[in-house]
Design an enzyme around this catalytic site. Sequence first.
Site, short mmCIF file in Angstrom:
data_model
loop_
_atom_site.label_atom_id
_atom_site.label_comp_id
_atom_site.label_asym_id
_atom_site.label_seq_id
_atom_site.Cartn_x
_atom_site.Cartn_y
_atom_site.Cartn_z
N ARG A 282 -2.91 5.63 -9.84
CA ARG A 282 -3.11 4.50 -8.93
C ARG A 282 -4.44 3.83 -9.22
NH1 ARG A 282 -2.81 6.37 -2.89
NH2 ARG A 282 -3.30 4.17 -2.62
N GLU B 159 7.84 -10.44 -8.28
CA GLU B 159 8.15 -11.41 -7.21
C GLU B 159 7.09 -12.51 -7.14
OE1 GLU B 159 6.91 -8.50 -6.90
OE2 GLU B 159 5.43 -8.40 -5.30
N ILE C 220 -1.86 -6.38 -9.50
CA ILE C 220 -2.78 -6.42 -8.35
C ILE C 220 -3.13 -4.99 -7.95
CG2 ILE C 220 -3.09 -7.17 -5.96
CD1 ILE C 220 -0.93 -9.31 -6.53
N ARG C 221 -4.36 -4.61 -8.19
CA ARG C 221 -4.78 -3.24 -7.89
C ARG C 221 -3.65 -2.28 -8.33
NH1 ARG C 221 -6.30 -0.30 -3.42
NH2 ARG C 221 -4.90 -1.42 -2.09
N HIS D 269 3.94 -7.23 -10.29
CA HIS D 269 4.64 -7.92 -9.19
C HIS D 269 5.59 -9.00 -9.72
CE1 HIS D 269 2.46 -6.41 -5.58
NE2 HIS D 269 1.58 -6.06 -6.51
N CYS E 168 4.99 -1.94 -8.30
CA CYS E 168 3.60 -1.63 -7.95
C CYS E 168 3.54 -0.42 -7.01
CB CYS E 168 2.90 -2.87 -7.41
SG CYS E 168 1.12 -2.74 -7.62
N GLU F 83 0.88 -1.18 0.00
CA GLU F 83 0.00 0.00 0.00
C GLU F 83 0.92 1.23 0.00
OE1 GLU F 83 -3.24 0.36 -0.40
OE2 GLU F 83 -2.80 2.50 -0.24
N1 GLN Z 1 -3.12 -0.06 -5.05
C1 GLN Z 1 -1.92 0.04 -4.27
C2 GLN Z 1 -1.54 1.50 -4.05
O1 GLN Z 1 -2.05 2.36 -4.71
C3 GLN Z 1 -0.77 -0.68 -4.93
C4 GLN Z 1 -1.07 -2.13 -5.01
C5 GLN Z 1 0.12 -3.03 -5.01
O2 GLN Z 1 1.23 -2.66 -4.68
N2 GLN Z 1 -0.16 -4.26 -5.34
O3 GLN Z 1 -0.75 1.78 -3.22
#
Ligand code: GLN
Length: 199
Positions: free
Chosen positions: A112, A182, A139-140, A180, A80, A49
């Site tokens: 984001r 990883e 992922i998001r 990601h 990310c 996050e």
């Molecule tokens: N959505 C997250 C953000 O804005 C990032 C998501 C992630 O690192 N998988 O911080």
Amino acid sequence: MVRVGVVAVQGDFLEHMQMLRELSRATPVAVKSTRDLNNVDAIIIPGGESTTIGGLMKVRKLDVVIIDLAERGVPIMGTCAGAILLAKKVVDRVVGETGQPTLGLMNIAVVRNIFGRQRDSFETEIHVEGVGKIRAVFIRAPAVTEAWGEARIRAYVDHPSVGRLGAVAVERNLLAVTFHPELSEGLKIYEYFLNMVKR
Ligand code: GLN
């Protein structure tokens, strides 16, 4: 051996450290305080996050030291949330300006959560210039929507509803990866990153 400091305040730093252990030429170092940044040859800022990681990096003064090391040419890869933290311009698809603490090192703009919410996460194959084809887990995820100055977009992702967006950007010693590495098989992105370390 290349000593790679992995920022370990929140997010999936353990997965990055595990990937680095698979490379015979890298030693991962968990970075929780500024002391852990002594003698690192490269730095990874993981996914998680970005508001939390950015806030904790500031509280622990990791931001100041990392900015200084970046300016001295130490390679830094942000994945990310980490890519968000490297960008000079950050907006969220829904809330717009976030005003969150970032490192602001790269001449890129990121949006984001551009693909939507958690359930809109996906995996696909992309082509990264200088790396080749890889599987990428989003992922998001954010996307790189602009690059200026010396920053270049090195990979795009084609999304059925959102369109074609920047997934990897490079500027000198800085590497922003919106997915990601990883979490997928293969170490190509790590090899590419480690090749940025001057010997
Ligand atoms: N959505 C997250 C953000 O804005 C990032 C998501 C992630 O690192 N998988 O911080």
